[in-house]
Design a protein around this motif. Sequence first.
Motif, short mmCIF file in Angstrom:
data_model
loop_
_atom_site.label_atom_id
_atom_site.label_comp_id
_atom_site.label_asym_id
_atom_site.label_seq_id
_atom_site.Cartn_x
_atom_site.Cartn_y
_atom_site.Cartn_z
N VAL A 145 -8.61 6.82 -3.00
CA VAL A 145 -7.63 7.34 -2.21
C VAL A 145 -7.94 7.89 -0.88
N LYS A 146 -7.26 7.60 -0.08
CA LYS A 146 -7.61 7.99 1.34
C LYS A 146 -6.53 8.92 2.14
N ILE A 147 -6.56 9.27 3.20
CA ILE A 147 -5.51 10.10 3.69
C ILE A 147 -4.75 9.13 4.79
N SER A 148 -3.55 9.59 4.76
CA SER A 148 -2.70 8.82 5.81
C SER A 148 -2.04 10.32 6.60
N ARG B 298 -7.55 7.25 7.20
CA ARG B 298 -7.69 5.65 7.77
C ARG B 298 -6.27 5.38 8.44
N VAL C 16 1.77 5.30 -0.14
CA VAL C 16 1.31 6.70 0.46
C VAL C 16 2.12 7.66 -0.24
N GLU D 154 0.87 -1.30 0.16
CA GLU D 154 0.04 0.06 -0.01
C GLU D 154 0.95 1.23 -0.21
N ASP E 212 -2.34 4.74 -2.63
CA ASP E 212 -3.65 4.14 -2.04
C ASP E 212 -3.94 5.49 -1.07
N TYR E 213 -2.89 6.29 -0.59
CA TYR E 213 -3.09 7.37 0.45
C TYR E 213 -2.29 8.59 0.08
N SER F 184 -0.41 11.58 1.95
CA SER F 184 0.00 11.94 3.37
C SER F 184 -0.10 13.48 3.83
#
Length: 501
Positions: free
Chosen positions: A285-288, A345, A208, A206, A236-237, A239
């Motif tokens: 896409v999500k946030i890290s 996430r 970032v 995964e 995927d993320y 940052s």
Amino acid sequence: MKARVTANAAYAVADIDKRLYGSFLEHLGRAVYTGIYEPGHPQADAEGMRKDVIELVRALDTPICRYPGGNFVSAYNWEDGIGPKENRPRRLDLAWRTTEPNLVGIHEFADWAEKAGTEMMLAVNLGSRGLDEARAFVEYVNHPGGSYWSDLRARNGRTQPWNCRLWCLGNEMDGPWQVGHKLASEYGHLANETAKALRGLDPTVELVVCGSSHSNMPTYPQWEATVLEATYEQVDYISLHMYFENYEKNTAEYLALPAKLDRYIGTVAGIIDYVKAKTRSKRDVKISFDEWNVWYHQRQRDAERMRAWDWPEAPRLLEDIYNFEDVLQVGCIINTFIRRSDIVRIACIAQLVNVIAPIMTDPGGGAWRQTIYWPFMLASRHGRGTALQLAVEVPTYDAAAADKVPWLDIAGVHNSNAGTLTFFAINRHGSETIEADVALERFAAKSIEHTIIRHDDLEACNTKDAPDTVSPVKGNGAALSSKGMTLKLPPHSYSMVRVTL
Ligand code: AHR
């Protein structure tokens, strides 16, 4: 002050990813050397890792730990940290102007992570280096065997791959302070090509990609749009980082800053949607949020000291001493992540040991919990499950960061497996108790427990001689009622209320 809160079992935000309670350890100051690693210390194990620190980390139950940086990674050669220790080079670290002895590298960190009950989140260097070194690192860490780098790993004592899932494509590449800082278009292209290669090598990773270092950056939010347009199909993320300051010593303004955090998250969520639409993508896409914390107590002093020093090894650096006011802030920050857990996430408290950290150590001496250890630990251990969409009615105040900041900051988590409903509540008001009626709809409450952190002095700290000055105690401000529960939250207090269902 009166408040009304409604929690309904059907109104969920998201199932929280446990990695929301992640952490971060950088080769910086005394985080590694005399932090987690101190051979010869009475508490050191056979590998030189401090058992007292491992115990404190285990109790935090942090599921991931980001490593090895931070700014440090942007000029780091990961190969310097493998093989016999006596052959490892001493290098000048350009990020913090220190000398890196390379006595801890990927093998030592991976072993430590296992002992500490956490998984690795690794960063590759996209500052001074690029795709080739990144793919070699992933091959070394994740490939089972039969290739140059995986066989070298085996010769260095580790036959089985570590199978690290989460990889950061560089660190804060938007920051001019970064070694190898890049323009958004340059970084976007490099990150995309690197991501393709890493996925080719190991499709389970995964990835970032770097967003902005903070929301005051001149390149924010265009940076996010440009970088995501270049990488959307491969990452995927994204940052994000944010640090919180209270130079003005104004508690109400300070505690309003999580509203800015909330806006930052909301804006980047919007950019993700925009790029998804623009690229006609089906992916999400999500946030890290992989660096967050309070950081200002020692910051100016550190900057002056760093300019003057001559490449010291493991100096005291970024050793912020946290106070009770920071407990309230950390509570509000984590609540923001819980309320936004549909898009955030992953989040990592920066950092874990000695460097802007919940855990402090003395070289040759003890280890103790800073004040902020507690709200992080309580949320990490009890904030797992489904985040609830609470309806909150409470008076508000206007601050520089935002208007209409609620005096009560509250988040709720339903864990149906454990049969618990947990609320984290901060009273931002300095002189008024908040009396809240909390309706619990579609929940059958059986019992209730209140844990509180409070101190008359906002500046109270935990020190090695007085390590428990600020710590949680049993409270008496929560009771079950016919409609749910009632809460009495004293001025400037942090509370965790657990309902057994
Ligand atoms: O956590 C301290 C530093 O803050 C990190 O090295 C960097 O990524 C950020 O600027």
